[in-house]
Design an enzyme around this catalytic site. Structure first.
Site, mmCIF file in Angstrom:
data_model
loop_
_atom_site.group_PDB
_atom_site.id
_atom_site.type_symbol
_atom_site.label_atom_id
_atom_site.label_comp_id
_atom_site.label_asym_id
_atom_site.label_seq_id
_atom_site.Cartn_x
_atom_site.Cartn_y
_atom_site.Cartn_z
ATOM 1 N N ASP A 167 0.811 -1.219 0.000
ATOM 2 C CA ASP A 167 0.000 0.000 0.000
ATOM 3 C C ASP A 167 0.847 1.273 0.000
ATOM 4 O O ASP A 167 2.054 1.244 0.205
ATOM 5 C CB ASP A 167 -0.885 0.021 1.252
ATOM 6 C CG ASP A 167 -2.117 -0.853 1.107
ATOM 7 O OD1 ASP A 167 -2.425 -1.255 -0.021
ATOM 8 O OD2 ASP A 167 -2.761 -1.120 2.134
ATOM 9 N N LYS A 190 -3.875 3.096 -2.474
ATOM 10 C CA LYS A 190 -4.988 4.025 -2.665
ATOM 11 C C LYS A 190 -4.714 5.239 -1.783
ATOM 12 O O LYS A 190 -4.426 5.108 -0.595
ATOM 13 C CB LYS A 190 -6.320 3.396 -2.253
ATOM 14 C CG LYS A 190 -6.669 2.146 -3.037
ATOM 15 C CD LYS A 190 -8.022 1.608 -2.637
ATOM 16 C CE LYS A 190 -8.034 1.095 -1.206
ATOM 17 N NZ LYS A 190 -7.143 -0.066 -1.016
ATOM 18 N N MET A 196 -6.960 9.255 8.401
ATOM 19 C CA MET A 196 -7.298 9.822 7.092
ATOM 20 C C MET A 196 -8.141 11.093 7.228
ATOM 21 O O MET A 196 -9.040 11.372 6.431
ATOM 22 C CB MET A 196 -8.032 8.771 6.236
ATOM 23 C CG MET A 196 -7.176 7.548 5.922
ATOM 24 S SD MET A 196 -8.095 6.171 5.207
ATOM 25 C CE MET A 196 -8.804 5.432 6.703
#
Length: 304
Positions: A82, A104, A219
């Site tokens: 990732d 992502k 996030m």
């Protein structure tokens, strides 16, 4: 002739004799079946079932990998990793092992989750030993269940190896505790990224617990202004402490501490770009003086 019994070496000798006996039996069995070692190896390769290990890479520092995670990285056929996997972790993977980026990240080129699931299934069906390397811990905001569902449907065996989640790593490397008996008896982990982009957190619930609970937002960097606005709208004191931790547990770690009324300005002045964790609560003012120099000491310096 007499033989003296040695209580230390006797068990070792007995164990060696048992192993030797088993190897002899295996050799006889293979010979009787007409299969040599080369034939066995060829058959094993052609019939080998694929397997997938979903592994937590931890929050950054490669020395925070678990022993099991490190071992699996040494024996994989391929590693799918990732955005949030630090370069120091990738450097632990032997050069001959294939590494494929499937990350992502908001505003960056991303590999769709459905495509990641399809790749895992295809590699498993091809008989590969796959490590799916995820930043932090696979159980915390990592979309692991979508990948395990695809593997289950394809009847591909898998295992999950935990890692240190970003909140724990950031706490240790910044000295900001997640709980403190005097100010926070619980901790809430939440994400600012929802499947529906228009969806928001239960701000009223967060506001009610803010005085005695720590909230860690994953996030949440791009939504920092909205987070602070919503907290104030729901009655949280404008002087509530908040910290933004960029690149936690990495060499580029940066910490900005302020209040929900002025943190956005401080972060802008520091030119932060993320990824970053947001920690809200009085624990920010209970920060401990952790020595990053001690944490970053190399083995060479400690060697005698």
């Amino acid at each position: 002739m007499s033989v003296l019994f040695n209580p230390v070496t006797a068990p070792l000798i007995q164990g060696a004799l048992r192993i030797q006996s088993r190897l002899r039996n295996i050799t006889r069995r293979d010979g009787a079946s007409g299969l040599g070692n080369n034939a066995l190896s060829a058959r094993g390769r052609s019939e080998k079932a694929g397997e997938v290990f979903i592994v937590g890479a931890g929050p950054g520092d490669a020395e925070l990998l678990t022993v099991k995670a490190y071992r699996l990285l040494q024996t994989a056929d391929i590693v799918l990793f990732d955005w949030l996997v630090d370069q120091s972790v990738l450097d632990c993977i032997p050069r001959h092992i294939e590494k494929v980026f499937v990350g992502k990240r908001c505003g960056k080129h991303s590999v769709p989750q459905q495509e990641i699931c399809q790749r895992l299934v295809a590699l498993g069906q091809a008989g590969k030993r796959v490590v799916r390397l995820k930043g932090g811990d696979p159980a915390v905001f990592a979309r692991t269940c979508e990948e395990t569902a695809a593997l289950t449907e394809a009847n591909i065996p898998f295992a999950i190896v935990p890692g240190i989640t970003a909140a724990s790593g950031a706490s240790a490397y910044t000295g900001i505790p997640l709980t403190d008996r005097s100010v926070a008896q619980s901790v809430r982990l939440m994400t600012a990224q929802f499947q529906n982009p228009e969806k928001e957190a239960d701000w009223a619930s967060i506001a009610r617990s803010a005085e005695r609970e720590t909230t860690v937002i994953y996030m949440g960097f791009k939504r920092l202004a909205l987070l602070c606005q919503r907290l104030k709208e729901n009655g949280v004191d404008a002087n509530m402490p908040v910290a933004v931790i960029e690149n936690a547990c990495c060499n580029q770690q940066q910490v900005i501490a302020a209040t929900i009324s002025d943190i956005v300005q401080h972060v802008a002045q520091a030119n932060m770009t993320g990824p970053a964790l947001v920690v809200i609560g009085h624990v920010v003012n209970a920060r401990q003086s952790v020595s990053l120099e001690l944490l970053n000491q190399s083995y060479e310096k400690l060697a005698i």
